[in-house]
Motif scaffolding. Structure first.
Motif: not given
Length: 380
Positions: A50, A53, A305, A308, A351
């Motif tokens: 995390d 990312k 994604c 995100d 991710r």
């Protein structure tokens, strides 16, 4: 982070009535306990991915990871003349280092990230191994209540809809995981969003002051509020809106993620449990749920994604005026205009690498604890 009840967790997969009866033996407290324990385990294991990312997405958004004090004058003015250069040292393999005395100093672009493995390497070398778990406290503070709300509510919503549909709309049953997952995730997101905001900021921004402890969750949120109140004169109640900055982007990411994940997970899990109908035990429940969760989480993470990326950009925006005016649609257009398709999928590797195991761990742990508690109540 996701999960639900196993369709055949305690018996034959085709016997849906038995499954509902088994699930109904557990109250909201037992379900929340199962979910919180699963979330705690997952948050610790996958946090490094995390962080990676978030760093990649933040760099793409313009966060400078070249050392801000990489020149001698700026560094001495900030730290004083006696400060060491340890945090600017190059690795032995770097061929672009300059030399200050006997210490090799990297040029600024050596601190920029070039990929997933490069982020791992540079965080460990420049900040220390423990920084891969930066934001874990926020992650735990977020994961336990979020999943404690999310998974039990998913169970309750889905069981309730299935009960209604059994009499009125039996053909709509395949769509209930999507609807229940989206509703439960929205409720959890709105409730716990400020902690998510703090976690993203803690992971995105690199602390450059030697010997100073990075800010925690509370300090990060206080910084958000003070920045807003110092820039935009307004009532204190309106100022607290800043703690929900970017929540629209979070919902735009999490609701589709939950819908895709649950609608993929349920049929895979049902099929896997159907293969071991006569051997239902902890091992089969663990394996079926982890496998289904891994596949579903990976697919959902890849598909969402771009959303995100937009969420991260909105959460790390430091200009309060711009942060309050940004929309998810505008952010996606900006990313597409500046970096194209590659920008929309920045950080997709870590991710997906995080989401697959995370969903698998949470789903399987949750269902195993439910199975154990059900057997305990059944025999007591």
């Amino acid at each position: 982070m996701i999960t639900d009840r196993v369709w055949s967790e305690f018996g034959a997969p085709q016997d849906q009535q038995n499954n509902n009866t088994s699930g109904s033996n557990l109250g909201i407290g037992e379900r929340a306990f199962s979910a919180a324990g699963a979330a705690f385990l997952s948050a610790i294991i996958v946090n490094p991915l995390d962080v990676v990312k978030t760093r990649l997405q933040a760099q793409s958004a313009g966060v400078p990871y070249s050392h801000p004090l990489s020149n001698l004058i700026g560094r001495m003015a900030y730290f004083g003349p006696n400060t060491m250069f340890a945090d600017l040292r190059c690795s032995p393999s770097c061929t672009r280092a300059g030399v200050h005395g006997t210490v090799a100093i990297c040029p600024p672009d050596c601190f920029q990230y070039k990929g997933t493995l490069d982020v791992f390497n540079k965080i460990i070398r420049q900040e220390g191994f423990s920084r891969l778990w930066r934001g874990t406290t926020a992650g735990l503070a977020l994961a336990v209540p979020t999943v404690g709300i999310y998974l039990p509510c998913y169970d309750i919503f889905r069981n309730w809809m299935e009960g209604l549909a059994a009499q009125h709309m039996p053909g709509a049953t395949p769509y209930f995981p999507l609807v229940a997952g989206s509703l439960a995730r929205s409720l959890a997101c709105v409730t716990c969003y400020p902690i998510e905001l703090a976690r993203t900021r803690m992971q995105a921004f690199k602390d450059t002051q030697i010997g100073k402890k990075p800010p925690g969750v509370f300090s990060t949120l206080l910084g958000v509020l003070s920045n807003v109140k110092g820039t935009i004169p307004q009532s204190s109640l309106q100022g607290y809106r800043a703690l929900w900055t970017g929540m629209g982007a979070q919902l735009a990411r999490d609701v589709p993620f939950s819908g895709i994940c649950w609608s993929t997970l349920e049929p895979i899990r049902r099929r896997l449990l159907g293969l071991v109908v006569e051997e239902s035990n902890v091992a089969t429940i663990l394996g079926a749920n982890f496998s289904a969760g891994f596949v579903a989480g990976s697919l959902a993470a890849a598909a969402t994604c771009p959303l995100d990326v937009a969420k991260t950009r909105r959460q790390i925006e430091k200009d309060p005026v711009r942060a309050m005016r940004m929309t998810t649609r505008q952010t996606l257009i900006e990313v597409w205009r500046d970096r194209g398709m590659r920008g929309l999928f920045t950080g997709v590797g870590p991710r997906v690498g995080r989401a697959g195991p995370s969903v698998g761990i949470v789903v399987s742990s949750y269902e195993v604890v439910k199975y154990v508690l059900h057997n305990h109540y059944a025999t007591s």
